[in-house]
Design a protein around this motif. Structure first.
Motif, PDB file in Angstrom:
ATOM      1  N   THR A  86     -14.264 -15.502 -13.764  1.00 50.86           N
ATOM      2  CA  THR A  86     -13.808 -16.831 -14.188  1.00 50.86           C
ATOM      3  C   THR A  86     -12.300 -16.881 -14.429  1.00 50.86           C
ATOM      4  O   THR A  86     -11.799 -17.830 -15.036  1.00 50.86           O
ATOM      5  CB  THR A  86     -14.555 -17.287 -15.453  1.00 50.86           C
ATOM      6  N   ASP A 144     -17.408 -18.871 -19.252  1.00 51.18           N
ATOM      7  CA  ASP A 144     -15.965 -18.819 -18.996  1.00 51.18           C
ATOM      8  C   ASP A 144     -15.337 -17.767 -19.897  1.00 51.18           C
ATOM      9  O   ASP A 144     -15.043 -18.026 -21.067  1.00 51.18           O
ATOM     10  CB  ASP A 144     -15.375 -20.207 -19.263  1.00 51.18           C
ATOM     11  N   ARG A 145     -15.096 -16.598 -19.383  1.00 57.52           N
ATOM     12  CA  ARG A 145     -14.790 -15.439 -20.223  1.00 57.52           C
ATOM     13  C   ARG A 145     -13.559 -14.649 -19.769  1.00 57.52           C
ATOM     14  O   ARG A 145     -13.307 -13.546 -20.291  1.00 57.52           O
ATOM     15  CB  ARG A 145     -16.003 -14.500 -20.256  1.00 57.52           C
ATOM     16  N   LYS A 186      -6.670 -17.161 -18.149  1.00 58.67           N
ATOM     17  CA  LYS A 186      -6.089 -18.232 -17.355  1.00 58.67           C
ATOM     18  C   LYS A 186      -4.572 -18.022 -17.341  1.00 58.67           C
ATOM     19  O   LYS A 186      -3.925 -18.110 -18.391  1.00 58.67           O
ATOM     20  CB  LYS A 186      -6.430 -19.606 -17.953  1.00 58.67           C
ATOM     21  N   ASN A 188     -11.125 -15.219 -22.591  1.00 52.72           N
ATOM     22  CA  ASN A 188     -10.732 -16.538 -22.106  1.00 52.72           C
ATOM     23  C   ASN A 188      -9.489 -16.992 -22.867  1.00 52.72           C
ATOM     24  O   ASN A 188      -9.517 -17.918 -23.678  1.00 52.72           O
ATOM     25  CB  ASN A 188     -11.883 -17.529 -22.296  1.00 52.72           C
TER      26      ASN A 188
END
Length: 291
Positions: free
Chosen positions: A183, A207-208, A211, A227
């Motif tokens: 993710t 969602d781990r 980003k 995350n």
């Protein structure tokens, strides 16, 4: 240059993302390959089969990746047809490939030519192969996408889950040992060095993974877990372990990572860390270490 000889100047590099850019880069690659074949006859056959015999960048890259990733049961001809079909029908993928070529050529002083990157940079090749696997993943061809992930890991020592989302203008510098989880999301114009992990925590799904914002620079051996969000233009120092969000234009160093001050908005695109590859300008703000 001999006296009296006139050499036609190279045309200027088209703006990034323009329609002319792909054609310009492909022309450069062919010119470089011809030059290298003349200078080193031992490479002439190799350069002809991988570059000079092909009519486009997507054909050359599909052929090269097919030969790199094939096995006794996953034939190069099958992979070539598969890759070429994806590249030919997705202009976005071709644009991303050109942006990645530019990233390597202009950010890495060891990259002597576009053709050198196309043929020899496993970080570039692993990224393009991941883009193909990701496309298959989005088309619900997941067994094939996962098979490609396994081959990419075997061949290039880069393990990126096919569901991970990666932007344009990516430089995986050296690339060995890079791991990117399912993710994870990586923005545009990001530079990542070797042995970087964008991983999860625990054994739960969802969602781990990290980003990564646009223009981020992640140093060698850095680990970013969970995350968490790494803001636009941030730097992650080599060997750091990041477990919390990092604000935009901020540097994080250490284990566990600590923030060591922000930076004003860059006045030039080239000053963005992911573009400048500047790993050390933050040091005067937190350390009195002098050699």
């Amino acid at each position: 240059m001999p006296a009296g000889e006139f050499r036609q100047p190279s045309p200027p590099l088209p703006p990034p993302g323009s329609e002319e850019e792909e054609a310009w880069v492909w022309t450069q690659i062919k010119s470089e390959a011809r030059r290298d074949a003349e200078a080193e006859p031992a490479l002439a056959s190799y350069l002809y089969s991988t570059i000079l015999s092909h009519s486009s960048l997507e054909r050359s890259l599909s052929f090269h990746l097919g030969n790199k990733l094939c096995s006794s049961t996953l034939l190069s001809t099958l992979l070539y047809d598969l890759f070429l079909n994806i590249f030919s029908t997705d202009a976005g993928l071709r644009s991303a490939t050109v942006a990645d070529l530019r990233a390597a050529r202009f950010r890495d002083p060891a990259c002597v030519s576009f053709s050198h990157c196309l043929l020899n940079y496993k970080g570039f090749l692993a990224c393009q192969a991941h883009r193909l696997a990701h496309k298959l993943w989005t088309q619900s061809r997941r067994p094939l996408a996962l098979a490609l992930q396994s081959r990419i890991s075997d061949v290039f020592a880069v393990d990126i889950h096919p569901a991970a989302k990666i932007g344009k203008g990516i430089l995986f510098d050296h690339a060995t040992g890079v791991v990117v989880g399912e993710t994870a999301v990586i923005g545009n114009n990001v530079s990542i060095l070797h042995h970087v992990t964008l991983g999860g925590t625990g054994k739960f799904g969802g969602d781990r993974h990290p980003k990564i914002g646009d223009g981020v620079l992640i140093g060698a051996g850095a680990t970013i877990l969970g995350n968490v969000k790494i803001g636009e233009g941030a730097k992650i120092g080599a060997g750091s372990v990041v477990l919390i969000d990092v604000p935009p234009r901020t540097t994080a160093v250490g284990n566990p990572a600590r923030l060591v001050g922000g930076k004003e908005q860059p006045t030039k695109h080239e000053e963005v860390p992911g573009e400048s590859m500047d790993h050390t300008s933050f040091m005067s703000g937190w350390s009195d270490y002098i050699i």
